[in-house]
Design a protein around this motif. Structure first.
Motif, PDB file in Angstrom:
ATOM      1  N   CYS A 202       0.829  -1.210   0.000  1.00 38.38           N
ATOM      2  CA  CYS A 202       0.000   0.000   0.000  1.00 38.38           C
ATOM      3  C   CYS A 202       0.864   1.261   0.000  1.00 38.38           C
ATOM      4  N   ALA A 203       1.996   1.204   0.695  1.00 36.89           N
ATOM      5  CA  ALA A 203       2.873   2.373   0.783  1.00 36.89           C
ATOM      6  C   ALA A 203       3.458   2.755  -0.566  1.00 36.89           C
ATOM      7  N   CYS A 204       3.654   1.790  -1.453  1.00 40.23           N
ATOM      8  CA  CYS A 204       4.191   2.132  -2.772  1.00 40.23           C
ATOM      9  C   CYS A 204       3.098   2.145  -3.847  1.00 40.23           C
ATOM     10  N   GLY A 205       1.842   2.155  -3.422  1.00 37.63           N
ATOM     11  CA  GLY A 205       0.740   2.338  -4.353  1.00 37.63           C
ATOM     12  C   GLY A 205       0.378   1.121  -5.174  1.00 37.63           C
ATOM     13  N   LYS A 206       0.828  -0.053  -4.743  1.00 40.55           N
ATOM     14  CA  LYS A 206       0.489  -1.274  -5.473  1.00 40.55           C
ATOM     15  C   LYS A 206      -0.925  -1.732  -5.108  1.00 40.55           C
ATOM     16  N   ILE A 207      -1.577  -2.387  -6.050  1.00 42.41           N
ATOM     17  CA  ILE A 207      -2.869  -2.995  -5.761  1.00 42.41           C
ATOM     18  C   ILE A 207      -2.659  -4.159  -4.802  1.00 42.41           C
ATOM     19  N   VAL A 208      -3.544  -4.288  -3.829  1.00 39.63           N
ATOM     20  CA  VAL A 208      -3.536  -5.422  -2.912  1.00 39.63           C
ATOM     21  C   VAL A 208      -4.867  -6.147  -3.056  1.00 39.63           C
ATOM     22  N   ILE A 209      -4.780  -7.430  -3.407  1.00 40.99           N
ATOM     23  CA  ILE A 209      -5.973  -8.263  -3.502  1.00 40.99           C
ATOM     24  C   ILE A 209      -5.949  -9.210  -2.315  1.00 40.99           C
ATOM     25  N   THR A 210      -6.995  -9.164  -1.510  1.00 41.45           N
ATOM     26  CA  THR A 210      -6.953  -9.875  -0.236  1.00 41.45           C
ATOM     27  C   THR A 210      -8.288 -10.509   0.131  1.00 41.45           C
ATOM     28  N   THR A 211      -8.202 -11.548   0.917  1.00 43.54           N
ATOM     29  CA  THR A 211      -9.372 -12.072   1.593  1.00 43.54           C
ATOM     30  C   THR A 211      -9.764 -11.072   2.679  1.00 43.54           C
ATOM     31  N   SER A 222      -6.018   1.276  -2.516  1.00 46.57           N
ATOM     32  CA  SER A 222      -5.599   0.269  -3.494  1.00 46.57           C
ATOM     33  C   SER A 222      -5.975  -1.150  -3.097  1.00 46.57           C
ATOM     34  N   VAL A 223      -6.728  -1.305  -2.001  1.00 43.75           N
ATOM     35  CA  VAL A 223      -7.080  -2.639  -1.510  1.00 43.75           C
ATOM     36  C   VAL A 223      -8.391  -3.121  -2.136  1.00 43.75           C
ATOM     37  N   LYS A 224      -8.348  -4.342  -2.671  1.00 47.13           N
ATOM     38  CA  LYS A 224      -9.533  -4.986  -3.244  1.00 47.13           C
ATOM     39  C   LYS A 224      -9.783  -6.278  -2.473  1.00 47.13           C
ATOM     40  N   THR A 225     -10.978  -6.409  -1.904  1.00 47.45           N
ATOM     41  CA  THR A 225     -11.294  -7.562  -1.063  1.00 47.45           C
ATOM     42  C   THR A 225     -12.247  -8.521  -1.773  1.00 47.45           C
TER      43      THR A 225
END
Length: 287
Positions: A202-211, A222-225
């Motif tokens: 998140c700090a470098c602006g990357k997408i995070v796909i998470t449960t 940038s978080v996608k759940t």
């Protein structure tokens, strides 16, 4: 000046980076607790019992499972890294003093200037024998997504040999530069806590796909759940198809409300305040 000993057993790279940061902050870090110190910080909660004096020891909690609650009640204090930890421990009978501080990202991690040559999905974690970090979920999602879009996989960590056929596997801890090698980070651990790798992505602006997980207060654009394999696969495909647009807006998406180096200082401050409060109480007792 108080001599504070920060300790935990050496189990590979896990927590050794924290010991190094405490060293930089002026503490004395070691594998085993050292007797000739004024106070102690126990990094791994299962090792509190090794402290020379738990009444002058604060213990950190990095997992969700309560240990010997009676032992922790006798400690100087507990540092939780996630609010659900405190809820679980209080329910199990913990009645001591505590503070909850999300661990956050290393300060050095910022948005990157170069996009990976190939679409790349990152999976950075240390898997355990119960597969609680979601490596099997990750494999199913990758296989499904590759039927639609072409991409590479970068796995960094330990215990991932069983999915190493998915792509490149490097057996070590993730470094700050490793986030520049991926377009997005995937995480699927069963814990509601937020892994360090997620904070750093998140700090470098990357997408995070998470449960689903319980994020502390802050901005996480940038978080996608995803609740299911289908939802997670859909997020992954969409992110890879729009990788250039997301990269161009990385600074806008970047979010780092919690900083690891600040977390280190807050641990030390908590310890010092607890020691001072206890000393004040002792001094007020009738002689």
């Amino acid at each position: 000046m108080l001599q504070i000993n920060v300790y935990c057993l050496d189990k590979g790279w896990l927590f050794n980076d924290l010991k190094e940061l405490f060293n930089i902050a002026g503490c004395k870090a070691s594998t085993n607790p050292q007797n000739n110190c004024d106070a102690w910080i126990c990094i791994r909660s299962s090792e509190l019992k090794f402290s020379p004096d738990i009444t002058r020891t604060i213990v950190q909690v990095h997992n969700m499972e309560p240990h010997d609650i009676h032992l922790f009640n006798a400690a100087l204090g507990v540092v939780f890294t996630h609010p659900m930890q405190e809820w679980l421990w209080r329910r199990s009978g913990y009645n001591g003093t505590s503070i909850t501080i999300p661990i956050g990202t290393r300060k050095i991690i910022q948005p990157h200037a170069i996009m990976p040559q190939r679409p790349t999905v990152g999976f950075f974690c240390g898997e355990n024998r119960f597969k609680w970090k979601g490596s099997d979920v990750f494999k199913k999602v990758v296989i499904a997504a590759k039927k639609i879009v072409d991409f590479d996989v970068l796995m960094i960590g330990r215990g991932l040999d069983h999915i190493s056929d998915l792509g490149l596997y490097e057996k070590r801890a993730a470094n700050p530069d490793d986030y520049s090698r991926i377009d997005l980070l995937f995480t699927a651990s069963i814990s509601p806590g937020v892994p360090l790798s997620v904070y750093e992505a998140c700090a470098c602006g990357k997408i995070v796909i998470t449960t689903p997980r319980w994020f502390p207060p802050g901005r996480w654009p940038s978080v996608k759940t995803g609740q299911t394999h289908r939802e997670l696969t859909k997020h992954l495909i969409s992110a890879l198809k729009n990788r250039e647009n997301h990269f161009n807006n990385a600074i806008k998406y970047a979010s780092s409300p919690y900083i690891l180096e600040d977390w280190i200082i807050k641990n030390i401050d908590f310890l010092n305040k607890k020691l001072k409060r206890n000393l004040d109480i002792i001094n007020k007792l009738p002689r």
